[in-house]
Write an enzyme that holds these catalytic residues in place. Structure first.
Site, PDB file in Angstrom:
ATOM      1  N   SER A  12      36.846  33.025  98.520  1.00  0.00           N
ATOM      2  CA  SER A  12      35.552  32.439  98.885  1.00  0.00           C
ATOM      3  C   SER A  12      35.723  30.929  99.040  1.00  0.00           C
ATOM      4  CB  SER A  12      34.521  32.710  97.792  1.00  0.00           C
ATOM      5  OG  SER A  12      33.421  31.830  97.983  1.00  0.00           O
ATOM      6  N   HIS A  37      36.055  34.709 102.988  1.00  0.00           N
ATOM      7  CA  HIS A  37      34.684  34.999 102.548  1.00  0.00           C
ATOM      8  C   HIS A  37      33.845  33.717 102.587  1.00  0.00           C
ATOM      9  CE1 HIS A  37      31.710  37.416 100.323  1.00  0.00           C
ATOM     10  NE2 HIS A  37      31.478  36.341  99.591  1.00  0.00           N
ATOM     11  N   ASP A  39      30.198  32.053 101.918  1.00  0.00           N
ATOM     12  CA  ASP A  39      28.954  32.228 101.162  1.00  0.00           C
ATOM     13  C   ASP A  39      27.854  31.326 101.696  1.00  0.00           C
ATOM     14  OD1 ASP A  39      29.529  34.184  99.074  1.00  0.00           O
ATOM     15  OD2 ASP A  39      31.007  32.727  98.365  1.00  0.00           O
ATOM     16  N   MET A  41      24.074  30.149 101.440  1.00  0.00           N
ATOM     17  CA  MET A  41      22.968  30.102 100.465  1.00  0.00           C
ATOM     18  C   MET A  41      21.866  29.188 100.985  1.00  0.00           C
ATOM     19  SD  MET A  41      25.068  29.783  96.919  1.00  0.00           S
ATOM     20  CE  MET A  41      26.573  30.751  96.626  1.00  0.00           C
ATOM     21  N   HIS A  70      28.684  36.292 103.890  1.00  0.00           N
ATOM     22  CA  HIS A  70      27.788  36.836 102.855  1.00  0.00           C
ATOM     23  C   HIS A  70      26.528  35.982 102.835  1.00  0.00           C
ATOM     24  CE1 HIS A  70      27.261  37.400  98.165  1.00  0.00           C
ATOM     25  NE2 HIS A  70      26.281  37.949  98.848  1.00  0.00           N
ATOM     26  N   MET A  72      23.170  34.878 101.420  1.00  0.00           N
ATOM     27  CA  MET A  72      22.271  34.886 100.261  1.00  0.00           C
ATOM     28  C   MET A  72      21.054  34.070 100.685  1.00  0.00           C
ATOM     29  SD  MET A  72      25.259  34.429  97.451  1.00  0.00           S
ATOM     30  CE  MET A  72      26.405  33.918  98.734  1.00  0.00           C
ATOM     31  N   MET A 141      27.696  42.738  93.627  1.00  0.00           N
ATOM     32  CA  MET A 141      27.787  41.440  92.941  1.00  0.00           C
ATOM     33  C   MET A 141      28.138  41.676  91.482  1.00  0.00           C
ATOM     34  SD  MET A 141      27.192  38.982  95.164  1.00  0.00           S
ATOM     35  CE  MET A 141      27.412  37.733  93.895  1.00  0.00           C
ATOM     36  N   GLY A 146      24.819  32.802  93.519  1.00  0.00           N
ATOM     37  CA  GLY A 146      24.373  31.415  93.573  1.00  0.00           C
ATOM     38  C   GLY A 146      25.475  30.415  93.279  1.00  0.00           C
ATOM     39  N   GLY A 148      29.821  29.716  92.029  1.00  0.00           N
ATOM     40  CA  GLY A 148      31.166  30.174  91.689  1.00  0.00           C
ATOM     41  C   GLY A 148      31.414  29.948  90.205  1.00  0.00           C
ATOM     42  N   GLY A 149      32.501  30.535  89.720  1.00  0.00           N
ATOM     43  CA  GLY A 149      32.940  30.249  88.359  1.00  0.00           C
ATOM     44  C   GLY A 149      32.135  30.881  87.248  1.00  0.00           C
ATOM     45  N   ASP A 177      32.295  40.861  94.211  1.00  0.00           N
ATOM     46  CA  ASP A 177      32.144  39.409  94.342  1.00  0.00           C
ATOM     47  C   ASP A 177      31.611  38.809  93.051  1.00  0.00           C
ATOM     48  OD1 ASP A 177      31.794  36.865  95.302  1.00  0.00           O
ATOM     49  OD2 ASP A 177      30.337  37.399  96.858  1.00  0.00           O
ATOM     50  N   GLY A 199      36.807  33.189  94.239  1.00  0.00           N
ATOM     51  CA  GLY A 199      36.669  31.773  94.565  1.00  0.00           C
ATOM     52  C   GLY A 199      37.507  30.927  93.633  1.00  0.00           C
TER      53      GLY A 199
HETATM   54  C1  DX5 Z   1      28.492  33.787  94.313  1.00  0.00           C
HETATM   55  C2  DX5 Z   1      29.309  33.967  95.572  1.00  0.00           C
HETATM   56  C3  DX5 Z   1      30.729  34.237  95.321  1.00  0.00           C
HETATM   57  C4  DX5 Z   1      31.447  33.171  94.553  1.00  0.00           C
HETATM   58  C5  DX5 Z   1      32.516  33.788  93.721  1.00  0.00           C
HETATM   59  O1  DX5 Z   1      27.148  33.744  94.614  1.00  0.00           O
HETATM   60  O2  DX5 Z   1      28.791  35.038  96.346  1.00  0.00           O
HETATM   61  O3  DX5 Z   1      31.414  34.555  96.517  1.00  0.00           O
HETATM   62  O4  DX5 Z   1      32.008  32.193  95.367  1.00  0.00           O
HETATM   63  O5  DX5 Z   1      33.087  32.812  92.952  1.00  0.00           O
HETATM   64  P1  DX5 Z   1      34.026  33.140  91.717  1.00  0.00           P
HETATM   65  O6  DX5 Z   1      35.165  33.953  92.213  1.00  0.00           O
HETATM   66  O7  DX5 Z   1      34.439  31.777  91.241  1.00  0.00           O
HETATM   67  O8  DX5 Z   1      33.187  33.884  90.706  1.00  0.00           O
HETATM   68 ZN    ZN Z   2      29.985  35.886  98.131  1.00  0.00          ZN
END
Ligand code: DX5
Ligand code: ZN
Length: 232
Positions: A12, A37, A39, A41, A70, A72, A141, A146, A148-149, A177, A199
């Site tokens: 991501s 990927h 994201d 938002m 993706h 959101m 999910m 929303g 990463g991490g 994800d 990510g």
């Molecule tokens: C979260 C995103 C993910 C995110 C994953 O809303 O859809 O794609 O980047 O990040 P990690 O792998 O750090 O959890």
């Molecule tokens: Zn995603």
């Protein structure tokens, strides 16, 4: 693109250097990414804001694999055509984003893209029972969308196992994800997922000037997932 259920790693770019997307995409692909990927938002459906169609269109020439977008966002339908023009290969919408997911999925395929439906951790799989023949991908999910991490939500393992059984022989990918690492990837691969988004676990320790850690991270996730498939 022929359908296959082999393990695919989809970094991501939410965890990439936002001032350097082109170089980051080229770096993860040359280090072994299967898909890219993206994201999207909107600060409304999720409490964070990233980028829209013009940025995604700018990413396109750098992607030589698969551009997996993706969304959101809510609403989705007014933007479908813009993401088709931006060059998305897969376009995934959340089932929670509005009352008319069936229409949305028809419109995504109608615009020439592969259609995906995403489920938040609190959404059950019964809601996709009548969508299975109109999607190419179901995204589960494993964090609340929303950011990463975040920490992997273990209750989603059972959900993926049940979803895998529900899909049967249909050519539908299961994508995971959120919180994917070499520790959590095998749990999902064994349960039936084939596309693993990651990510922070891919981008950690590397940069466009030092991309080798991206490759090490991708290989570690892939090896863990493939190992779990063999023993499953
Ligand atoms: C979260 C995103 C993910 C995110 C994953 O809303 O859809 O794609 O980047 O990040 P990690 O792998 O750090 O959890
Ligand atoms: Zn995603």
């Amino acid at each position: 693109m022929t359908f296959d259920r082999s393990i695919k790693i989809a970094p991501s770019i939410l965890s990439a250097d936002f001032a350097n997307f082109g170089a980051e995409i080229r770096a993860i692909e040359s280090e072994g990414a299967d898909w890219v990927h993206v994201d999207v938002m909107d600060g409304h459906f999720v409490p964070n804001l990233t980028f829209g169609p013009p940025a995604v269109k700018a990413f396109r020439p750098h992607v030589t694999t698969v551009m997996d977008v993706h969304l959101m966002i809510a609403p989705v339908d007014p933007f479908i055509e813009a993401y088709a023009e931006a060059g998305a290969d897969f376009l995934t919408a959340h089932i929670e984003a509005g009352p008319h997911i069936h229409r949305t999925l028809q419109a995504i395929r109608g615009a020439g893209m592969k259609a995906g439906v995403a489920l938040n951790p609190g959404t059950g799989i019964a809601d996709v029972a009548y969508l299975l023949d109109m999607v190419d991908l179901i995204l589960v999910m494993t964090v609340n969308p929303g950011f990463g991490g975040q920490k992997f939500i273990h209750s989603q393992i059972e959900k993926v196992r049940a979803l895998r059984a529900m899909i049967g022989d249909r050519p539908v990918h299961i994508e995971i994800d959120g919180g994917i690492t070499p520790e959590t990837a095998p749990l999902m691969a064994a349960a039936g997922a084939d596309v693993l988004v990651a990510g922070s676990a891919v981008f950690k320790g590397g940069s466009v000037d030092n991309p080798a850690p991206y490759g090490q991270n991708i290989r570690a996730i892939r090896a863990a997932a493939e190992g779990a498939r063999e023993t499953a």
